[in-house]
Design a protein around this motif. Structure first.
Motif, PDB file in Angstrom:
ATOM      1  N   TYR A 295       0.861  -1.179   0.000  1.00  0.00           N
ATOM      2  CA  TYR A 295       0.000   0.000   0.000  1.00  0.00           C
ATOM      3  C   TYR A 295       0.898   1.230   0.000  1.00  0.00           C
ATOM      4  N   PRO A 296       0.765   2.122  -0.979  1.00  0.00           N
ATOM      5  CA  PRO A 296       1.695   3.255  -1.053  1.00  0.00           C
ATOM      6  C   PRO A 296       1.468   4.274   0.051  1.00  0.00           C
ATOM      7  N   ARG A 297       2.547   4.892   0.470  1.00  0.00           N
ATOM      8  CA  ARG A 297       2.445   6.018   1.397  1.00  0.00           C
ATOM      9  C   ARG A 297       2.019   7.244   0.596  1.00  0.00           C
ATOM     10  N   THR A 298       1.460   8.216   1.261  1.00  0.00           N
ATOM     11  CA  THR A 298       1.027   9.438   0.577  1.00  0.00           C
ATOM     12  C   THR A 298       2.189  10.072  -0.187  1.00  0.00           C
ATOM     13  N   ALA A 299       3.386  10.018   0.407  1.00  0.00           N
ATOM     14  CA  ALA A 299       4.564  10.623  -0.234  1.00  0.00           C
ATOM     15  C   ALA A 299       4.946   9.906  -1.528  1.00  0.00           C
ATOM     16  N   ASP A 300       4.520   8.636  -1.683  1.00  0.00           N
ATOM     17  CA  ASP A 300       4.838   7.874  -2.892  1.00  0.00           C
ATOM     18  C   ASP A 300       3.942   8.247  -4.071  1.00  0.00           C
ATOM     19  N   LEU A 301       2.845   8.915  -3.791  1.00  0.00           N
ATOM     20  CA  LEU A 301       1.843   9.182  -4.822  1.00  0.00           C
ATOM     21  C   LEU A 301       2.013  10.570  -5.405  1.00  0.00           C
ATOM     22  N   PRO A 302       1.666  10.727  -6.688  1.00  0.00           N
ATOM     23  CA  PRO A 302       1.759  12.066  -7.285  1.00  0.00           C
ATOM     24  C   PRO A 302       0.654  12.953  -6.703  1.00  0.00           C
ATOM     25  N   PRO A 303       0.869  14.275  -6.705  1.00  0.00           N
ATOM     26  CA  PRO A 303      -0.179  15.164  -6.182  1.00  0.00           C
ATOM     27  C   PRO A 303      -1.405  15.140  -7.089  1.00  0.00           C
ATOM     28  N   HIS A 304      -2.563  15.403  -6.491  1.00  0.00           N
ATOM     29  CA  HIS A 304      -3.796  15.487  -7.278  1.00  0.00           C
ATOM     30  C   HIS A 304      -3.811  16.783  -8.078  1.00  0.00           C
ATOM     31  N   THR A 305      -4.442  16.717  -9.235  1.00  0.00           N
ATOM     32  CA  THR A 305      -4.615  17.926 -10.032  1.00  0.00           C
ATOM     33  C   THR A 305      -5.690  18.787  -9.362  1.00  0.00           C
ATOM     34  N   PRO A 306      -5.714  20.084  -9.654  1.00  0.00           N
ATOM     35  CA  PRO A 306      -6.703  20.960  -9.009  1.00  0.00           C
ATOM     36  C   PRO A 306      -8.149  20.499  -9.206  1.00  0.00           C
ATOM     37  N   ASP A 307      -8.480  19.963 -10.395  1.00  0.00           N
ATOM     38  CA  ASP A 307      -9.866  19.537 -10.620  1.00  0.00           C
ATOM     39  C   ASP A 307     -10.219  18.328  -9.754  1.00  0.00           C
ATOM     40  N   VAL A 308      -9.236  17.448  -9.496  1.00  0.00           N
ATOM     41  CA  VAL A 308      -9.485  16.290  -8.625  1.00  0.00           C
ATOM     42  C   VAL A 308      -9.659  16.759  -7.181  1.00  0.00           C
ATOM     43  N   GLU A 309      -8.806  17.693  -6.753  1.00  0.00           N
ATOM     44  CA  GLU A 309      -8.938  18.253  -5.396  1.00  0.00           C
ATOM     45  C   GLU A 309     -10.315  18.892  -5.216  1.00  0.00           C
ATOM     46  N   GLU A 310     -10.768  19.615  -6.247  1.00  0.00           N
ATOM     47  CA  GLU A 310     -12.086  20.253  -6.187  1.00  0.00           C
ATOM     48  C   GLU A 310     -13.189  19.197  -6.097  1.00  0.00           C
ATOM     49  N   ALA A 311     -13.047  18.110  -6.857  1.00  0.00           N
ATOM     50  CA  ALA A 311     -14.044  17.031  -6.819  1.00  0.00           C
ATOM     51  C   ALA A 311     -14.102  16.406  -5.427  1.00  0.00           C
TER      52      ALA A 311
END
Length: 200
Positions: A163-179
């Motif tokens: 299971y990846p750590r948060t630091a292993d994952l790419p940041p969300h794009t602004p539209d995903v954050e908004e969703a």
């Protein structure tokens, strides 16, 4: 292999471990080739000859890969477990990618029946909800493959299961954050029909 995962630790697994398995299991090799050619097809203008040519090749490899995978998945063992698991990951990629593909490339698709939806619910064929249900149906099958093979998934391949750590994952794009924000607000304000909010 670089585009299959954003986690650097998995790149060598795809490049080395899974490729070595593919040399031993034709269905996995054909699955890798199908994914590669599909990627090339989608990088071409849809009206181009190259797109048409790559599309036909991708579908041929997908058909050949699935024809080999289906009998193998019914007989999981220590010898084919990593290949089955790796191919199930490719199926996941195909399932999610199919949402953005033209109809002619959607070979990994299952038409769901009324048993897959609640009674009285009719969904338009290409609605986001029906596409989501199709992906869930495919992922249920993939989860079953993982459960059947997990005893043999050891060594480098375990990096794909971790299971990846948060630091292993790419940041969300602004539209995903908004969703996500909209979804959070909707959940906070949700009140089931016919219930008193205080009693929920």
């Amino acid at each position: 292999y670089v585009t299959l995962s954003s986690r650097l630790a998995t790149h060598s697994v795809w490049r080395d471990t899974i490729f070595q398995e593919a040399l031993r299991h034709d269905f996995l090799l054909q699955g890798i080739l199908a994914t590669s050619v599909l990627h090339k097809a989608m990088s071409q203008p849809i009206s181009s000859e190259k797109y048409s040519e790559f599309s036909k090749i991708a579908l041929a490899y997908q058909d050949a890969a699935l024809a080999g995978y289906i009998p193998a998945v019914n007989l999981p063992n220590a010898s084919n477990a990593i290949a089955l698991f790796a191919f199930s990951l490719l199926l996941t990629i195909w399932a999610f990618a199919s949402r953005k593909l033209p109809e002619s490339l959607k070979s990994v698709k299952r038409e769901f029946s009324s048993a897959d939806t609640p009674p009285g619910v009719l969904l338009p064929v290409h609605s986001p909800t029906s596409e989501f249900i199709q992906i869930v149906i495919i992922l249920r099958g993939i989860y079953a493959v993982m459960k059947e093979t997990e005893a043999w998934l050891q060594g480098e391949i375990e990096e794909l299961i971790r299971y990846p750590r948060t630091a292993d994952l790419p940041p969300h794009t602004p539209d995903v954050e908004e969703a996500f924000d909209l979804l959070g607000e909707a959940l906070k304000n949700y009140k089931p029909v016919g219930t008193d909010r205080k009693s929920v």
